[in-house]
Design a protein around this motif. Structure first.
Motif, PDB file in Angstrom:
ATOM      1  N   VAL A  62       0.853  -1.437   0.215  1.00  0.00           N
ATOM      2  CA  VAL A  62      -0.468   0.160   0.383  1.00  0.00           C
ATOM      3  C   VAL A  62       1.435   1.292  -0.003  1.00  0.00           C
ATOM      4  O   VAL A  62       1.693   1.589   1.266  1.00  0.00           O
ATOM      5  CB  VAL A  62      -1.098   0.214   1.298  1.00  0.00           C
ATOM      6  CG1 VAL A  62      -2.110   1.028   1.388  1.00  0.00           C
ATOM      7  CG2 VAL A  62      -1.911  -1.342   1.205  1.00  0.00           C
ATOM      8  N   HIS A  63       1.180   1.726  -0.833  1.00  0.00           N
ATOM      9  CA  HIS A  63       2.195   2.761  -1.174  1.00  0.00           C
ATOM     10  C   HIS A  63       2.418   3.734  -2.469  1.00  0.00           C
ATOM     11  O   HIS A  63       1.255   3.816  -2.903  1.00  0.00           O
ATOM     12  CB  HIS A  63       3.537   1.613  -1.676  1.00  0.00           C
ATOM     13  CG  HIS A  63       3.032   1.307  -3.089  1.00  0.00           C
ATOM     14  ND1 HIS A  63       4.686   0.711  -3.650  1.00  0.00           N
ATOM     15  CD2 HIS A  63       2.474   0.811  -3.950  1.00  0.00           C
ATOM     16  CE1 HIS A  63       4.769   0.626  -4.971  1.00  0.00           C
ATOM     17  NE2 HIS A  63       3.013   0.412  -5.515  1.00  0.00           N
ATOM     18  N   THR A  77       0.742   9.841  -7.653  1.00  0.00           N
ATOM     19  CA  THR A  77       1.456   9.410  -6.448  1.00  0.00           C
ATOM     20  C   THR A  77       0.902   9.823  -4.928  1.00  0.00           C
ATOM     21  O   THR A  77       0.815   9.539  -4.270  1.00  0.00           O
ATOM     22  CB  THR A  77       3.310   9.483  -6.537  1.00  0.00           C
ATOM     23  OG1 THR A  77       3.632   9.485  -7.570  1.00  0.00           O
ATOM     24  CG2 THR A  77       4.445   9.449  -5.402  1.00  0.00           C
ATOM     25  N   ARG A  78       0.645  11.748  -5.491  1.00  0.00           N
ATOM     26  CA  ARG A  78      -0.216  12.092  -4.169  1.00  0.00           C
ATOM     27  C   ARG A  78      -0.755  11.527  -3.648  1.00  0.00           C
ATOM     28  O   ARG A  78      -1.574  10.633  -2.612  1.00  0.00           O
ATOM     29  CB  ARG A  78      -0.183  13.242  -4.328  1.00  0.00           C
ATOM     30  CG  ARG A  78      -1.052  14.111  -3.235  1.00  0.00           C
ATOM     31  CD  ARG A  78      -1.772  15.613  -4.271  1.00  0.00           C
ATOM     32  NE  ARG A  78      -3.066  14.459  -4.935  1.00  0.00           N
ATOM     33  CZ  ARG A  78      -3.415  15.792  -5.678  1.00  0.00           C
ATOM     34  NH1 ARG A  78      -3.025  17.436  -6.089  1.00  0.00           N
ATOM     35  NH2 ARG A  78      -4.389  15.451  -6.289  1.00  0.00           N
ATOM     36  N   LEU A 155      19.611   4.025   2.452  1.00  0.00           N
ATOM     37  CA  LEU A 155      18.552   5.311   2.588  1.00  0.00           C
ATOM     38  C   LEU A 155      17.271   4.740   3.079  1.00  0.00           C
ATOM     39  O   LEU A 155      16.627   3.780   3.058  1.00  0.00           O
ATOM     40  CB  LEU A 155      18.127   6.618   1.359  1.00  0.00           C
ATOM     41  CG  LEU A 155      18.860   7.182   1.163  1.00  0.00           C
ATOM     42  CD1 LEU A 155      18.243   8.053   0.107  1.00  0.00           C
ATOM     43  CD2 LEU A 155      18.955   8.651   2.408  1.00  0.00           C
ATOM     44  N   SER A 156      16.542   4.996   4.369  1.00  0.00           N
ATOM     45  CA  SER A 156      15.723   4.168   4.648  1.00  0.00           C
ATOM     46  C   SER A 156      13.809   5.044   4.434  1.00  0.00           C
ATOM     47  O   SER A 156      14.231   6.691   4.559  1.00  0.00           O
ATOM     48  CB  SER A 156      15.650   3.561   6.211  1.00  0.00           C
ATOM     49  OG  SER A 156      14.649   4.582   7.092  1.00  0.00           O
ATOM     50  N   TYR A 157      12.558   4.998   3.829  1.00  0.00           N
ATOM     51  CA  TYR A 157      11.536   5.212   4.277  1.00  0.00           C
ATOM     52  C   TYR A 157      10.523   4.556   4.951  1.00  0.00           C
ATOM     53  O   TYR A 157      11.003   3.401   5.124  1.00  0.00           O
ATOM     54  CB  TYR A 157      11.801   6.168   2.716  1.00  0.00           C
ATOM     55  CG  TYR A 157      11.775   5.167   1.892  1.00  0.00           C
ATOM     56  CD1 TYR A 157      12.605   4.451   1.384  1.00  0.00           C
ATOM     57  CD2 TYR A 157      10.756   4.884   0.753  1.00  0.00           C
ATOM     58  CE1 TYR A 157      12.025   3.725   0.296  1.00  0.00           C
ATOM     59  CE2 TYR A 157       9.787   4.115   0.173  1.00  0.00           C
ATOM     60  CZ  TYR A 157      11.470   3.073  -0.956  1.00  0.00           C
ATOM     61  OH  TYR A 157      11.071   2.513  -1.376  1.00  0.00           O
ATOM     62  N   THR A 158       9.461   5.211   4.244  1.00  0.00           N
ATOM     63  CA  THR A 158       8.804   4.518   5.049  1.00  0.00           C
ATOM     64  C   THR A 158       6.921   4.305   3.763  1.00  0.00           C
ATOM     65  O   THR A 158       7.010   4.995   3.413  1.00  0.00           O
ATOM     66  CB  THR A 158       7.683   4.178   6.546  1.00  0.00           C
ATOM     67  OG1 THR A 158       6.985   5.778   6.145  1.00  0.00           O
ATOM     68  CG2 THR A 158       8.600   4.559   7.791  1.00  0.00           C
ATOM     69  N   ASP A 159       6.405   3.006   4.013  1.00  0.00           N
ATOM     70  CA  ASP A 159       5.351   2.430   3.443  1.00  0.00           C
ATOM     71  C   ASP A 159       4.621   1.558   3.831  1.00  0.00           C
ATOM     72  O   ASP A 159       5.400   1.636   5.125  1.00  0.00           O
ATOM     73  CB  ASP A 159       6.112   1.913   2.341  1.00  0.00           C
ATOM     74  CG  ASP A 159       5.577   3.047   0.518  1.00  0.00           C
ATOM     75  OD1 ASP A 159       4.534   4.207   0.541  1.00  0.00           O
ATOM     76  OD2 ASP A 159       6.579   3.124  -0.119  1.00  0.00           O
TER      77      ASP A 159
END
Ligand SMILES: Cc1cc2nc3c(=O)[nH]c(=O)nc-3n(C[C@H](O)[C@H](O)[C@H](O)COP(=O)(O)OP(=O)(O)OC[C@H]3O[C@@H](n4cnc5c(N)ncnc54)[C@H](O)[C@@H]3O)c2cc1C
Length: 502
Positions: A62-63, A77-78, A155-159
């Motif tokens: 879910v991204h 994307t938004r 690089l770390s990010y969340t989805d």
């Protein structure tokens, strides 16, 4: 709330429906839920099992889709990021935030700063701040065994992750709260007009594949949400470009990955995900034209397995992964809207399209994540929602889901491998319209995918439960078991068969 007991076509044909939705994937389920919330008497018809099509075979993300920003699809994307945040709020447990790591390698593109800028835009569009840089040391501690050569941190990010099939079932159950009806194994064979006027009701011809009964149902509006099949009822078979994507599942002992890794394939620089899912580790996907009959289950080819194993062995050189380590596989077909000048599969845009043909509204393409927005677009096109209502619903924050107090907790949970609990299995058998054993083992739960033996060890327990809950006698059980084993081996096993692959 329940999807059972299974209604007969004869009983469904006694009603005049405001709307009939064709297709029981996430798009159809979303249309059903939004329509019944608006007060329309709505019926959904699915030719196989619910979520049998693409909606049980996605990458479960879910991204917003980082690559879509890179392709300039900022609006998509938004919208997807806003929907992600909404689903995280509304279905905690079934949709869970997950850490994604993008390892950086010296000299390869994109480097740290372009990627940081991209993640900045991503966070901004989601309205959160979740990106960070990890040193090599921190990265290797989190991902033991990752190739350290040329590594320049990550690089770390969340989805977020989900179980796509349970999301479809949860959406259908929610629709049942508002008297929405849904029937699986009911194939629509044609749609025609009852009279000459365009406002005349539509006649929907259906065949119940469980008993071969047929009926013609009447509805004021029909929405064709059949994904990769949408061209067939939507008057334009060429509109959809079916692209196959395959995944492999590994035991977490052989591939101990706790975060979602996004890595670029050495052959074509395509992003591929390696991520923990339901207690195992999933790797995917591939992306290629699917020229096969859509009514046969798609399956991963031996070449796709080699492609994914090549990536894994490059990223985890000490793991020595081979075909013998593959627990199971899963292939899905993306309903991608064909561009005017089709290029490489991965370059095709992932937007959805809505069109009208002969009084039927068709909707196809898009993403699991944005199913609610896609549903609203289809209802607008069908004249069941006006533009003001559409705008309000898109922006509005009225919750879509409410708790189901009578259900076991797992109905609202992303299961993390804990799927053979009797309370969950019993709930599925009693309330989730299980017709065949494969519905239970491949979709309501994923036991058939998560276990190397495909659930063989559960044979006696499952026989007892299906006898108690569905009244199956010994002959029915045997037919169902043989059918399930055949499907599991032919379409969800080691691609090419273990003998050939090893
Ligand atoms: C490999 C892969 C990975 C993906 N990963 C992601 C991801 O991580 N995140 C994300 O957001 N999206 C992802 N997607 C996209 C997403 O899965 C799809 O956009 C979505 O599932 C499409 O849902 P749908 O309901 O439109 O189609 P489907 O789920 O295919 O539903 C259509 C249904 O219509 C039924 N049908 C067809 N003909 C008839 C008929 N005549 N009568 C009755 N029923 C009929 C079919 O049986 C089918 O079940 C991925 C897709 C693929 C293939």
């Amino acid at each position: 709330m329940t999807l059972g007991p299974r209604p007969t076509l004869a009983s469904l044909s006694e009603q005049n429906w405001d709307l009939i939705v064709i297709g029981g994937g996430i798009t159809g389920a979303g249309v059903l839920l939004e329509a019944v919330r608006l007060g329309y008497r709505t019926l959904l018809l699915e030719q196989a099992d619910f979520a049998w099509g693409t909606s049980s075979r996605s990458s479960k993300m879910v991204h917003g889709g980082l690559r879509y920003i890179a392709q300039g699809q900022v609006r998509l994307t938004r919208d997807a990021l806003r929907e992600r945040e909404r689903l995280l709020r509304e279905l905690p447990g079934l949709v869970e935030r997950a850490t994604y790591l993008f390892p950086l390698r010296k000299g390869s593109f994109p480097g740290r700063w372009p990627m940081t800028a991209l993640l900045g835009v991503y966070d901004f569009l989601a309205g959160i701040r979740d990106r960070a840089y990890l040193s090599n040391e921190a990265l290797l501690k989190r991902v033991p065994g990752l190739d350290a050569q040329g590594l320049a941190g990550a690089l770390s990010y969340t989805d977020a992750l989900t179980d796509d099939c349970r999301l479809v079932l949860r959406t259908l159950l929610e629709a049942a709260r508002y008297q929405g009806r849904a029937l699986n194994y009911a194939r629509v064979t044609g749609v025609s007009h009852e009279g000459a006027a365009t406002s005349a009701p539509l006649r929907v011809a259906v065949r119940d594949l469980t008993d071969d009964a047929t009926a013609t149902l009447s509805a004021h509006a029909v929405i064709n949400a059949t994904g990769a099949w949408a061209g067939q009822l939507g008057g334009d078979e060429e509109r959809i470009r079916p692209l196959r994507g395959s995944h492999l599942f590994f035991s977490a002992d052989r591939l101990p990955v706790r975060d979602c890794l996004t890595v670029l394939h050495p052959r074509d620089q395509r992003p591929v995900f390696i991520f923990p899912w339901e207690g195992v580790v999933c790797v995917g996907t591939t992306d290629l034209d699917h020229g096969e009959d859509l009514n046969r289950e798609p399956r991963a080819s031996a070449r796709e397995m080699d492609y994914l194993l090549e990536l894994l062995n490059q990223q985890f050189p000490g793991a020595g992964l081979g075909a013998g380590d593959v627990l199971s596989s899963m292939a899905g077909v993306r309903p991608v809207i064909r561009s005017s000048r089709p290029g490489k599969p991965s370059a095709e845009k992932r937007d959805h399209a809505v069109w009208e043909h002969d009084g039927i509204i068709s909707v196809s393409g898009g993403k699991l994540t944005t199913f609610r927005l896609i549903a609203l677009d289809a209802l607008l096109a069908a004249g069941l929602l006006d533009r003001t209502g559409w705008r309000r619903a898109r922006r509005g924050n009225v919750p879509l889901y409410a708790p189901i107090p009578e259900a076991p907790a797992q109905v609202d949970e992303f299961l993390h491998g804990d799927q053979d609990d009797d309370a969950l299995l019993s709930w599925c058998l009693e309330h989730e319209a299980v017709v065949h054993l494969d519905d239970l083992l491949l979709r309501r739960t994923r036991l058939g995918l998560l276990r190397r033996d495909g659930g063989q060890a559960l044979h006696d327990r499952l026989q007892g439960l299906t006898t108690a809950k569905l009244g199956w006698d010994a002959a029915r059980w045997e037919r169902e078991w043989q059918r399930y084993r055949r499907l599991r081996d032919d379409y969800y096993g080691v691609p090419g068969g273990l003998a050939e692959a090893s």
